[in-house]
Design a protein around this motif. Structure first.
Motif, short mmCIF file in Angstrom:
data_model
loop_
_atom_site.label_atom_id
_atom_site.label_comp_id
_atom_site.label_asym_id
_atom_site.label_seq_id
_atom_site.Cartn_x
_atom_site.Cartn_y
_atom_site.Cartn_z
N ARG A 245 33.62 48.03 27.94
CA ARG A 245 34.09 47.45 29.19
C ARG A 245 33.15 46.33 29.62
O ARG A 245 31.94 46.48 29.57
CB ARG A 245 34.17 48.53 30.27
CG ARG A 245 35.28 49.54 30.03
CD ARG A 245 35.39 50.55 31.14
NE ARG A 245 34.31 51.53 31.09
CZ ARG A 245 34.26 52.60 31.88
NH1 ARG A 245 35.20 52.82 32.76
NH2 ARG A 245 33.25 53.45 31.78
N SER A 246 33.74 45.23 30.08
CA SER A 246 32.91 44.07 30.43
C SER A 246 33.37 43.37 31.71
O SER A 246 32.88 42.29 32.02
CB SER A 246 32.92 43.06 29.28
OG SER A 246 34.23 42.61 29.01
N GLU A 247 34.30 43.95 32.46
CA GLU A 247 34.79 43.30 33.67
C GLU A 247 34.91 44.30 34.80
O GLU A 247 34.96 45.51 34.59
CB GLU A 247 36.15 42.64 33.42
CG GLU A 247 37.26 43.62 33.08
CD GLU A 247 38.62 42.95 32.94
OE1 GLU A 247 38.69 41.72 32.98
OE2 GLU A 247 39.61 43.68 32.79
N HIS A 248 34.94 43.77 36.02
CA HIS A 248 35.12 44.61 37.20
C HIS A 248 36.56 45.14 37.23
O HIS A 248 37.50 44.44 36.83
CB HIS A 248 34.85 43.77 38.46
CG HIS A 248 34.66 44.59 39.70
ND1 HIS A 248 35.72 45.10 40.41
CD2 HIS A 248 33.53 44.99 40.35
CE1 HIS A 248 35.26 45.77 41.45
NE2 HIS A 248 33.94 45.73 41.44
N PRO A 249 36.76 46.37 37.70
CA PRO A 249 38.12 46.92 37.71
C PRO A 249 39.10 46.15 38.58
O PRO A 249 40.32 46.30 38.41
CB PRO A 249 37.94 48.36 38.22
CG PRO A 249 36.53 48.51 38.60
CD PRO A 249 35.74 47.37 38.07
N THR A 250 38.62 45.32 39.50
CA THR A 250 39.57 44.53 40.29
C THR A 250 40.36 43.57 39.41
O THR A 250 41.52 43.26 39.71
CB THR A 250 38.86 43.72 41.40
OG1 THR A 250 37.82 42.95 40.82
CG2 THR A 250 38.31 44.63 42.47
N ALA A 251 39.75 43.09 38.32
CA ALA A 251 40.48 42.20 37.41
C ALA A 251 41.62 42.95 36.75
O ALA A 251 42.75 42.43 36.63
CB ALA A 251 39.53 41.63 36.37
N ALA A 252 41.35 44.18 36.30
CA ALA A 252 42.40 44.99 35.69
C ALA A 252 43.47 45.34 36.73
O ALA A 252 44.67 45.32 36.42
CB ALA A 252 41.80 46.26 35.10
#
Length: 294
Positions: A245-252
């Motif tokens: 995982r490499s991004e904040h969950p808001t992006a998902a």
């Protein structure tokens, strides 16, 4: 699309509200919560309305984003669907099969769009990786680990009553199933055993013939939970490991909003709709029954 948020807890404030506020295709209408003071605070952070009742919010939106415990989410999802509002739900859809089925039935009858947010199903690069593996034949077996230290650290989710009651099986189990089922097929047979704390071990037989093992925990020591999320597939194409995982969950979550907009706009049901959410709850309930010797 005009969307209202139900819920004011850590996940609502960290993921749902910021993603709704930032999405260019969304008019973030406002917030309702079971704690009016928390709803007022969260609404003020984003310059939106704090609704006094659910009915007021439902009358003012096209869809709802729900960040409530699963045993609470189900009832509000049914009410929203019956009001003709599209559904953006969190996993698990409900805490029982009966409640999850009620949500699916309500969405079906009202012909509203639905998306259930399984974080990695909408993650980058996880969604592309999953699609690639689902299109690959010859999988023999898989291993999935979801190890967390929610109850062994000062995590903001440590006070979550439903997580303490339902444990890792119901909290992180949906994530594992959301990855394994699209690749290996539905679960036809399962066995389950308990480990230390709330740790659960599952062995699954899938429709396509492959098997998988799953280890789930929210009570792992912090040192054991480092890089504790892993999925590895093995088959005739060789091994395949899920990217980190490499991004904040808001992006998902923003991509989950995209999916809801698409489904509501006529693109057809999304693979992570409430029907899939119901199937995940059915598998979790079967695992819980196996653990209890039923």
């Amino acid at each position: 699309m005009r969307i209202g948020l139900l819920g004011t807890g850590p996940w609502a404030g960290w993921v749902h509200a910021p993603a709704l506020a930032a999405h260019p295709g969304v008019d973030f209408a406002g917030v309702w919560g079971r704690r009016p003071e928390a709803a007022a605070t969260l609404a003020a952070e984003h310059g939106v309305t704090a609704y006094g009742t659910v009915e007021e919010l439902l009358a003012d939106v096209d869809a709802v984003s729900i960040a409530l415990p699963p045993e609470v989410q189900a009832g509000y999802a049914v009410r929203a669907a019956e009001a003709g509002r599209h559904l953006l739900l969190d996993k698990p859809v409900a805490a029982t099969v009966a409640d999850a089925a009620a949500v699916a039935d309500a969405a079906r009858r009202a012909e509203v769009a639905s998306v259930v947010f399984f974080t990695l199903r909408f993650g980058d690069p996880h969604a592309d990786w999953l699609a690639e593996q689902a299109a690959t034949d010859g999988w023999f077996t898989a291993r999935a680990d979801w190890l967390g230290s929610v109850f062994t650290t000062d995590s903001p989710y440590a006070a979550s009553a439903w997580r303490r009651d339902k444990g890792a099986l119901w909290d992180v189990g949906p994530h594992a199933l959301s990855i394994l089922l699209p690749i290996l097929g539905d679960v036809e047979q399962l066995t389950a055993a308990r480990g230390p704390g709330d740790t659960v071990h599952l062995v699954l037989r899938h429709a396509a013939g492959a098997s998988s093992t799953v280890t789930l925990s929210l009570t792992a020591p912090p040192e054991a939970a480092v890089d504790g999320v892993a999925v590895e597939l093995r088959g005739s194409a060789g091994p395949a490991r899920m990217p980190g995982r490499s991004e904040h969950p808001t992006a998902a979550f923003g991509r989950a909003i995209d999916a809801l907009l698409g489904a509501a706009g006529g693109a057809g049901a999304h693979p992570c709709d409430v029907e899939f959410g119901l199937r995940v709850v059915e598998v979790l309930a079967a695992a819980e029954a196996a653990l209890d010797g039923r």
